[in-house]
Enzyme design. Structure first.
Site, mmCIF file in Angstrom:
data_model
loop_
_atom_site.group_PDB
_atom_site.id
_atom_site.type_symbol
_atom_site.label_atom_id
_atom_site.label_comp_id
_atom_site.label_asym_id
_atom_site.label_seq_id
_atom_site.Cartn_x
_atom_site.Cartn_y
_atom_site.Cartn_z
ATOM 1 N N GLN A 95 0.857 -1.195 0.000
ATOM 2 C CA GLN A 95 0.000 0.000 0.000
ATOM 3 C C GLN A 95 0.887 1.237 0.000
ATOM 4 O O GLN A 95 1.703 1.417 0.905
ATOM 5 C CB GLN A 95 -0.931 0.008 1.225
ATOM 6 N N HIS A 101 -8.372 1.975 -0.992
ATOM 7 C CA HIS A 101 -8.764 1.960 -2.409
ATOM 8 C C HIS A 101 -8.774 0.531 -2.898
ATOM 9 O O HIS A 101 -7.990 -0.297 -2.461
ATOM 10 C CB HIS A 101 -7.844 2.836 -3.263
HETATM 11 P P1 5GP Z 1 -1.401 1.070 -3.777
HETATM 12 O O1 5GP Z 1 0.005 0.682 -4.140
HETATM 13 O O2 5GP Z 1 -1.441 2.000 -2.583
HETATM 14 O O3 5GP Z 1 -2.334 -0.093 -3.662
HETATM 15 O O4 5GP Z 1 -1.930 1.856 -5.046
HETATM 16 C C1 5GP Z 1 -1.866 3.233 -5.204
HETATM 17 C C2 5GP Z 1 -2.274 3.510 -6.633
HETATM 18 O O5 5GP Z 1 -2.651 4.853 -6.732
HETATM 19 C C3 5GP Z 1 -1.169 3.275 -7.656
HETATM 20 O O6 5GP Z 1 -1.638 2.368 -8.646
HETATM 21 C C4 5GP Z 1 -0.893 4.659 -8.223
HETATM 22 O O7 5GP Z 1 -0.614 4.632 -9.604
HETATM 23 C C5 5GP Z 1 -2.190 5.386 -7.947
HETATM 24 N N1 5GP Z 1 -2.047 6.813 -7.712
HETATM 25 C C6 5GP Z 1 -1.184 7.420 -6.854
HETATM 26 N N2 5GP Z 1 -1.369 8.757 -6.866
HETATM 27 C C7 5GP Z 1 -2.383 8.994 -7.736
HETATM 28 C C8 5GP Z 1 -3.032 10.189 -8.183
HETATM 29 O O8 5GP Z 1 -2.702 11.309 -7.773
HETATM 30 N N3 5GP Z 1 -4.038 10.044 -9.086
HETATM 31 C C9 5GP Z 1 -4.428 8.811 -9.559
HETATM 32 N N4 5GP Z 1 -5.431 8.791 -10.446
HETATM 33 N N5 5GP Z 1 -3.833 7.671 -9.173
HETATM 34 C C10 5GP Z 1 -2.824 7.757 -8.292
#
Ligand code: 5GP
Ligand code: ZN
Length: 136
Positions: A95, A101
Site C-alpha cells: 500500500q 482503495h
Molecule cells: P497502492 O500501491 O497503494 O495499492 O496503489 C496506489 C495507486 O494509486 C497506484 O496504482 C498509483 O498509480 C495510484 N495513484 C497514486 N497517486 C495517484 C493520483 O494522484 N491520481 C491517480 N489517479 N492515481 C494515483
C-alpha cells in the site's frame, strides 16, 4: 471525515481533478494515473479510511458491490477478457497511499502483466499449525 494532506481525500471529494468514471454520495471511481492495463481504475470512499480494517463494514460491502457493477461495465465497454481486484493494506503489502482503495484491473489476453505470487510448499503440519492459529 476527511484527513488533511490525504491526496485520495482530495481526489474523492473533487478538490483535485481526476478522470472520474463514476461518482455517488459515498464513492468516486477514477482511472489510475499509472495503470497496469488499459482502464485500470480505483474505487475511493469519500470518507477517509486508512485501509480495509479502518473502513466501516457497510462501506466495505458497498465497495464490493460497486466493483461488481463497474467490472461489468468495463467488460462491456473495454471488451477486456478478465478482471483482477487488488486491495493492498499497509506498506508490507504494497500500500503506497494510506486511504482505502480497491483496484479494478481489466485484463486482456497477452497483456504482459503479472499479478501473481511464488507458490509455497508447506507441509501438512505447517498448514495445520497456521489453521489452528487462525480458525475459531
Ligand atoms: P497502492 O500501491 O497503494 O495499492 O496503489 C496506489 C495507486 O494509486 C497506484 O496504482 C498509483 O498509480 C495510484 N495513484 C497514486 N497517486 C495517484 C493520483 O494522484 N491520481 C491517480 N489517479 N492515481 C494515483
Ligand atoms: Zn483520505
Amino acid at each position: 471525515m476527511r484527513k488533511d494532506n490525504c491526496i485520495f481525500c482530495k481526489i474523492a471529494n473533487g478538490e483535485i481533478p481526476s478522470k472520474t468514471l463514476y461518482e455517488d454520495r459515498e464513492f468516486r471511481v477514477i482511472l489510475d494515473l499509472a495503470p497496469a492495463t488499459r482502464g485500470h481504475a480505483l474505487i475511493l470512499p469519500k470518507e477517509h479510511a486508512d485501509d480495509l480494517y479502518d473502513l466501516p463494514e457497510d462501506s466495505a460491502a458497498k465497495a464490493m458491490r460497486l466493483a461488481r457493477k463497474m467490472g461489468r461495465i468495463m467488460e462491456e465497454r473495454l471488451q477486456c477478457d478478465g478482471l483482477n481486484l487488488v486491495q493492498n493494506n499497509k506498506e508490507a503489502a504494497g500500500q503506497t497511499v494510506r486511504h482505502f482503495h480497491l483496484h479494478l484491473i481489466p485484463r486482456y489476453r497477452d497483456d504482459g502483466q503479472n499479478i501473481n505470487w511464488k507458490p509455497g510448499k508447506p507441509s501438512d503440519e505447517e498448514l495445520e499449525a497456521v489453521r489452528e492459529l487462525i480458525a475459531r
